[in-house]
Scaffold this motif. Structure first.
Motif, mmCIF file in Angstrom:
data_model
loop_
_atom_site.group_PDB
_atom_site.id
_atom_site.type_symbol
_atom_site.label_atom_id
_atom_site.label_comp_id
_atom_site.label_asym_id
_atom_site.label_seq_id
_atom_site.Cartn_x
_atom_site.Cartn_y
_atom_site.Cartn_z
ATOM 1 N N TYR A 102 -30.305 -15.566 80.383
ATOM 2 C CA TYR A 102 -29.775 -14.917 79.187
ATOM 3 C C TYR A 102 -30.922 -14.181 78.497
ATOM 4 C CZ TYR A 102 -27.889 -14.406 74.472
ATOM 5 O OH TYR A 102 -27.494 -13.906 73.249
ATOM 6 N N TRP A 130 -21.685 -13.079 73.462
ATOM 7 C CA TRP A 130 -22.053 -12.789 74.857
ATOM 8 C C TRP A 130 -21.210 -13.637 75.807
ATOM 9 C CZ3 TRP A 130 -24.519 -15.964 78.539
ATOM 10 C CH2 TRP A 130 -24.967 -15.303 79.692
ATOM 11 N N GLU A 131 -21.032 -14.916 75.491
ATOM 12 C CA GLU A 131 -20.202 -15.789 76.329
ATOM 13 C C GLU A 131 -18.762 -15.278 76.399
ATOM 14 O OE1 GLU A 131 -21.459 -20.489 76.437
ATOM 15 O OE2 GLU A 131 -20.272 -19.780 74.783
ATOM 16 N N ASP A 172 -17.647 -12.213 75.853
ATOM 17 C CA ASP A 172 -17.589 -10.952 76.600
ATOM 18 C C ASP A 172 -17.732 -11.200 78.101
ATOM 19 O OD1 ASP A 172 -17.290 -9.662 74.207
ATOM 20 O OD2 ASP A 172 -19.366 -8.952 74.101
ATOM 21 N N ARG A 173 -18.593 -12.112 78.476
ATOM 22 C CA ARG A 173 -18.813 -12.412 79.897
ATOM 23 C C ARG A 173 -17.578 -13.061 80.511
ATOM 24 N NH1 ARG A 173 -23.654 -16.125 82.120
ATOM 25 N NH2 ARG A 173 -22.031 -17.671 82.191
ATOM 26 N N GLN A 227 -15.049 -10.382 81.214
ATOM 27 C CA GLN A 227 -15.370 -9.522 82.347
ATOM 28 C C GLN A 227 -15.096 -10.206 83.684
ATOM 29 O OE1 GLN A 227 -19.439 -8.422 81.807
ATOM 30 N NE2 GLN A 227 -18.986 -6.972 80.156
ATOM 31 N N THR A 228 -15.236 -11.540 83.734
ATOM 32 C CA THR A 228 -15.059 -12.220 85.019
ATOM 33 C C THR A 228 -13.593 -12.456 85.365
ATOM 34 O OG1 THR A 228 -15.291 -14.384 83.924
ATOM 35 C CG2 THR A 228 -17.281 -13.388 84.867
#
Length: 159
Positions: free
Chosen positions: A88, A146-147, A149-150, A153-154
């Protein structure tokens, strides 16, 4: 600044309610009203500064922190683990080192200003503690963003 203004306003109210004698030659009514006005101005300026800082962050494209105090506290171990092992990039090593120095300073018996001095002795520790808590809170809020958003995306969109 909002917290400081609230303390000044509270001090003004206490002065108005409970003080009968002059304070350093100033009547309690004048001192209480003065503290209330300064406190209210400080609260207003604090909210104004927060709004300006938020607008600057949005204009620069920085991620907006999310989560309440409890979510951010629970995210702190994940943030530290992700910064050390998972790559990160949102938490520089220098900031983690500063957090460590701040913790050592807070628990250390050695101070820049000793606690023996009546009011000033505690202010250096309070300043370090406020900086540490606000820095950790902001970093964990950005990490939660960030978590989120990630995770978004996955996941594959439904077909």
């Amino acid at each position: 600044m909002v917290f400081f203004g609230a303390l000044l306003a509270l001090l003004g109210l206490v002065t108005l309610a409970f003080r009968d004698a002059d304070v350093l030659g100033v009547p309690p009514l004048g001192l209480g009203i003065g503290l209330l006005v300064i406190g209210a101005a400080s609260i207003g300026l604090g909210f104004l500064r927060r709004a300006q800082a938020r607008r600057r962050r949005v204009a620069r494209g920085e991620p907006e922190p999310i989560g309440n105090v409890f979510d951010r506290a629970r995210a702190l171990p994940r943030l530290l683990r992700a910064a050390r092992k998972d790559g990160y990039q949102g938490l520089p090593k220098g900031r983690m080192a500063l957090w460590g120095f701040a913790l050592v300073y807070l628990v250390s018996p050695i101070d820049v200003i000793p606690e023996l001095l009546p009011i000033l002795g505690v202010t250096d520790d309070a300043g370090v503690a406020v900086w540490l808590l606000s820095s950790v809170s902001a970093a964990t809020g950005v990490y939660l963003r960030w978590e989120k958003d990630r995770k978004g995306q996955t996941q594959l969109p439904p077909t």
